[in-house]
Structure formats: structure tokens, C-alpha cells
Design an enzyme around this catalytic site. Structure first.
Site, short mmCIF file in Angstrom:
data_model
loop_
_atom_site.label_atom_id
_atom_site.label_comp_id
_atom_site.label_asym_id
_atom_site.label_seq_id
_atom_site.Cartn_x
_atom_site.Cartn_y
_atom_site.Cartn_z
N ARG A 185 9.86 4.96 -20.65
CA ARG A 185 10.01 4.78 -19.21
C ARG A 185 11.02 3.69 -18.91
O ARG A 185 11.12 2.70 -19.63
CB ARG A 185 8.68 4.48 -18.54
CG ARG A 185 8.17 3.05 -18.55
CD ARG A 185 7.55 2.54 -19.85
NE ARG A 185 6.72 3.45 -20.56
CZ ARG A 185 5.41 3.56 -20.41
NH1 ARG A 185 4.77 2.76 -19.62
NH2 ARG A 185 4.72 4.43 -21.11
N GLY B 240 12.15 0.31 -20.30
CA GLY B 240 12.94 0.48 -21.51
C GLY B 240 12.07 0.41 -22.75
O GLY B 240 12.43 -0.22 -23.74
N HIS B 241 10.91 1.08 -22.67
CA HIS B 241 9.99 1.11 -23.81
C HIS B 241 9.00 2.26 -23.65
O HIS B 241 8.94 2.91 -22.61
CB HIS B 241 9.24 -0.22 -23.94
CG HIS B 241 8.33 -0.51 -22.79
ND1 HIS B 241 8.74 -1.21 -21.69
CD2 HIS B 241 7.04 -0.17 -22.57
CE1 HIS B 241 7.73 -1.31 -20.84
NE2 HIS B 241 6.69 -0.68 -21.34
N ALA B 242 8.22 2.46 -24.71
CA ALA B 242 7.11 3.41 -24.70
C ALA B 242 5.91 2.69 -25.32
O ALA B 242 6.07 1.65 -25.95
CB ALA B 242 7.45 4.67 -25.49
#
Length: 137
Positions: free
Chosen positions: A100, A53-55
């Protein structure tokens, strides 16, 4: 190496030595396009939970299912793809600027992450709207 989309995400082949006593996977400097500065792994993730839940702005990562399986949803801001990782000799190379999410962990799954940088909270984009703004700069 096989190409997948979006945005130059690659499934890389990790060299293995086959032996009747058990296989050995080897990751040396020529396997990844960066020097590994941090290694961590996810385990005991409930099948109903998700991780990620991040990039990242700068960090590159390679994800490997060293045990079991899980799915990785990759998103470059324009397109998404779901990739199943379930072989310990395959790695998912994720470049910078890719959102992702990891989900559908099997029982006993272990996700090994080989990162190009040490932990830096400022390198993370944890809000999807901010991620889209980052991509549109």
C-alpha cells in the site's frame, strides 16, 4: 460492504448515528474482523508526499479518512487499484500481503489506522522486490 479488488480488499461501512448537532461514527467489535491492538493516525502530510510503501505479513489494517481525503494505491503483486478515501464512515480494510501507498493528501487530511497487531518491524516488507518474492512463495 462493497467489494473492491485486488485480493479481497473491502470498503466497510462504519455505523453512524445522524444528529442535527453532528454525526457520530461507532466502531465496535462486530465492525472489524479482528481485535484492534494498535491505533495511530497520520496528519499534516504534505500534498506532495506519500506514506506507506510497505506490506504486512500478518497484520490487518483498516484505514479511515476521518478528515479530508487521500488516495490509497493497493497492490497484490498481480494488479493495482487506486482508492480514494474521503468519508469518515467508510473504512478500507487491507488484508495481509498487500502493498500500500498513500498519496495526494488534501489539506487537513487525517488518516486513522486500526491495526490488528502491535508494532513489529519484522512484520513489515519495505522493499517491493522482497514483497513480490513473498507473494510468489
Amino acid at each position: 460492504m462493497s467489494k473492491v479488488t485486488p485480493s479481497n480488499i473491502e470498503i466497510i461501512e462504519i455505523p453512524k448515528i445522524e444528529d442535527p448537532r453532528g454525526n457520530l461514527a461507532v466502531i465496535e467489535k462486530e465492525v472489524l474482523p479482528y481485535q484492534v491492538k494498535r491505533v495511530y493516525y497520520l496528519y499534516d502530510v504534505p500534498s506532495s508526499a506519500y506514506r506507506g510503501g510497505h506490506a504486512h505479513k500478518e497484520q490487518l489494517e483498516c484505514l479511515i479518512a476521518v478528515s479530508g481525503s487521500f488516495e490509497v494505491v493497493v497492490d497484490d503483486g498481480a494488479s493495482k487499484q487506486k482508492i480514494t478515501l474521503n468519508k469518515p464512515n467508510k473504512g478500507l480494510l487491507i488484508p495481509t500481503g498487500i502493498w500500500r501507498e498513500l498519496e495526494n493528501f488534501s489539506s487537513g487530511a487525517v488518516c486513522l489506522v486500526l491495526a490488528s497487531e502491535v508494532f513489529d518491524e519484522d512484520d513489515y516488507i519495505r522493499d517491493y522486490k522482497q514483497f513480490l518474492d513473498f507473494k510468489n512463495q
